[in-house]
Every structure is written in C-alpha cells, then in structure tokens.
Design an enzyme around this catalytic site. Sequence first.
Site, PDB file in Angstrom:
ATOM      1  N   ASN A 211      -1.619  -0.304  -9.213  1.00 15.05           N
ATOM      2  CA  ASN A 211      -1.724   0.959  -8.481  1.00 15.05           C
ATOM      3  C   ASN A 211      -2.086   2.082  -9.453  1.00 15.05           C
ATOM      4  OD1 ASN A 211       0.806   2.254  -9.487  1.00 15.05           O
ATOM      5  ND2 ASN A 211       1.695   0.434  -8.523  1.00 15.05           N
ATOM      6  N   ASP A 280       5.054  -4.139  -4.521  1.00 11.92           N
ATOM      7  CA  ASP A 280       5.896  -4.782  -3.503  1.00 11.92           C
ATOM      8  C   ASP A 280       5.474  -6.233  -3.297  1.00 11.92           C
ATOM      9  OD1 ASP A 280       7.552  -2.581  -2.851  1.00 11.92           O
ATOM     10  OD2 ASP A 280       5.859  -1.670  -1.795  1.00 11.92           O
ATOM     11  N   LYS A 338      15.046   5.164   2.606  1.00 17.21           N
ATOM     12  CA  LYS A 338      15.142   4.422   1.329  1.00 17.21           C
ATOM     13  C   LYS A 338      16.475   4.714   0.640  1.00 17.21           C
ATOM     14  CE  LYS A 338      10.231   3.791   0.744  1.00 17.21           C
ATOM     15  NZ  LYS A 338       8.962   4.185   0.210  1.00 17.21           N
TER      16      LYS A 338
END
Length: 401
Positions: A211, A280, A338
């Site tokens: 990323n 993830d 979260k």
Amino acid sequence: MEKKKIVVAVTGGIAVYKAVTLVSRLVQDQYDVRVIMTPSATKFVTPLTFQVMSKNDVYTDTFDEKVSSEIAHIALSDWADAFVIVPATANVIGKLANGIADEMVTTTLLATQAPVFIAPAMNVDMYANRAVVRNMERLREDGYRFIEPDDGYLACGYVGKGRLAEPEHIKEVLDAHFEPSDADVPLRGKRVVVTAGPTLERIDPVRYVSNFSSGKMGFAMATAARDLGADVTLIAGPVSLETPDGVTRIDVESAADMFEAVISRFDEADLVVKSAAVADYRPAVVADQKMKKQEGDASIPLERTTDILKTLGERKKGQLLVGFAAETNDAIAYGRGKLEKKNADYIIVNDVTNPEGGFGSDTNVVTLLGKEGFEHDYPATEKEQLARLILREIVAREWSM
Ligand code: PMT
C-alpha cells in the site's frame, strides 16, 4: 536530541588546563561549545588548544570580528543556552559584580540573558577575602550560579579551599541543569513500541502486494514518544526514512514478520502505537519462481493475515493500545467500531481521501477517539507536531491523573 550550546569563558589562572579537559568532555557528550578567553588566560594556554578541542573559533578580543555581518559578543551571548566561567578568577568575579566590561569575556557576559555558572579558582586567602566574598554574594543575588571550588592542595603551595572543581563535577552540574523536568518527559521509564509504514506481501520473487504508506506518521509517533522520554522500539515496514536518533529500529517486510516483532515485545511494553498500514490479505501461495504470463486474465487467491492490533487487544494486561484507522468514508463510525472490536484504548482516525492528510503527506487531519465517547479533532498539522499533541493528550489522560 538537539545539542545544548555552551560558551566556556576562560579567565587567567593556573587551572586553565582543567578547562581544556572540560571542553573536551562537553564536546564528546553532544554539547556545542564555543570558547572565549581573557588576555591573561591566553598566557596559560593558547587559543589554538581550545580551538582544536571545541572545533570552533576562539574569541579573545572584542574588536576582532570574525564575521562581518555580526557583532561577536552579542551573537555569542544570544547563541548560548548557558555560560560557564572556568576558572573564574577573583578579578573576573569583581568585574562582573560591578558591571565592568573591558574585554571579550566580561563584555559578552554582560550582554547575555542565558544562565551563567561560575567555577572560581584562586588562592585560599583570596577566596576568603571580604571583597571577593562580597562580590560573590552580590552575584548570587543577581542570579549567577556558583560551582564551589574544592578543598585541597593549591598551585601556590597552600592547602585550603580554592582549587577549581574537577571538570567531571562541572559537567555534572551542567548536565543536571539541562536535565529535562518530569513534565517535559512524562514517558520517562516507559517502553513504547511503534509500528510504521506498509507491509509487503510477496506474490513471487519479483511481485508483491502493498500500500501507499510512507511511514511518516509512524516515524513521527516514534520521534514524539522519544522526545517525551520513552524507550522506543520502532518496527518499520519497507520505507525509505532515516531512523530517529535514540530509537531502536527493527525492519520487517510482511504482516507476519510485523506480527512476530510486535508480539515478542508486547509483554515488556507500556504503550503500543500501531500506525502501520498492515495488509489485511496476502497471496495464499508465494510462488518460488517468477509467474509466467498466460493467455487471458489471471487472479491470485488471497488469504487473511493475522490482525495484530486485535490480537494485542485480546492479550493485553495493562498495556495501553493505540491504533489508527485509515478510512475513506464514515470515518468516525468505522473508527469507533475498530476501537470496540480490537479492544484498543484509543483509535486515531484519518480520512485518507483528505488531500491534507493520509498516505505520503507531511500533514495529517485526524480525530482521536477514546473510550466513553472521548473525541478530539486535530486540524491539518505537520505529522511531527501532530504526533506530539496526540501523545501528550493520551499521556495527560492516562498517566497524569
Ligand atoms: O505512513 P504515512 O504515509 O504517513 O500514512 C499514514 C497512515 C495513513 C498509514 C496512518 O495514519 C494510518 O492510518 N495507519 C493505519 C492504516 C491501517 O492499516 O488502518 P486500518 O484501518 O486498516 O487498520 C486499523 C488498525 O489495525 C491499524 O492500527 C492497523 O495497524 C491495525 N492492523 C490492521 C490490519 C492487521 N492485519 N493488523 C493490524 O494490526
């Protein structure tokens, strides 16, 4: 840490040789040192000795301006964080007590706002002389600080008080002066683990999934924790940033590496800050050899990585857990989710679509979320400063009550 700037003012006494040792020790211990000398001091040791030791020009004459755009005694008096007079003769003490400025040392001292430490050295009877005692008292009242001379054998053959304090002791006094107070370093004694940057998940020897995290936010968090006094370990994914001074850096590549590095340090940690953008998903199989182009489209099966923050949330025993949430929509709602799901103490939410924040930028715009509805917004701020503000807020809420 930023170097502390000290001017060592050397006046004419036999103990000048100890000032050479002091300058050497200060320079070796991250002080930036400039030396000024009275004409009589130069009779004992040459300016060249101090120039070599301090690695800077030595000033002996008020009228010898080395830089034409500035006035040396004013520039030096403004530059210094502190002055120390080593050795301080009865003469310089008398002049200072009476505001006399007739050469480089006294002229510079008269101009400074910085604290001045005086380390006297003279014959025992001179030290006890009523005029000298009176001058020292007056200087104490004026805010000058004295580093008491030792008792012992004096160069003149007498035994008594007047021997210059040892350079080690003078340095200790200066170190103590610059030692930050507890309020400046509220994380002193705490172990902080910070993660930063992206993770890189290999597909084959030449390809990977990752990323856009640059690591800037995480490195800023590590720097801020260090500045607040913590013992910091920075676990960094692949980034091209310099390690902040005084921080222990562990480089990792994948989410699995980062998991290992964090978990193995978790028991000893007081605070974990998970700024890293951890993958993830990762390729379910990593090919040993470069995958060859085929006719038509291709797809790569992905499998879940372990959620590091969630695992820490399940295992924590008193550690404080701070996570980030990188969101593109409904940031606060997802951030709160979260906080709950990962059993974190705080979540720092950033909307990564905001042009003033998120991946790669030097600034960030965040909301700090805590338990029981705590919420604090931070407008666009440089990541370094933002990190300090956030950590100070967390420390004030958790460790200052
Ligand atoms: O590095 P920069 O270029 O400065 O950019 C900063 C940043 C945008 C990367 C940073 O501010 C940020 O938001 N970091 C967290 C990114 C992220 O992974 O967010 P998330 O919402 O997907 O994850 C939530 C939290 O769980 C994070 O603390 C993350 O570290 C953690 N996590 C996620 C997945 C996983 N497998 N393990 C985790 O621990």
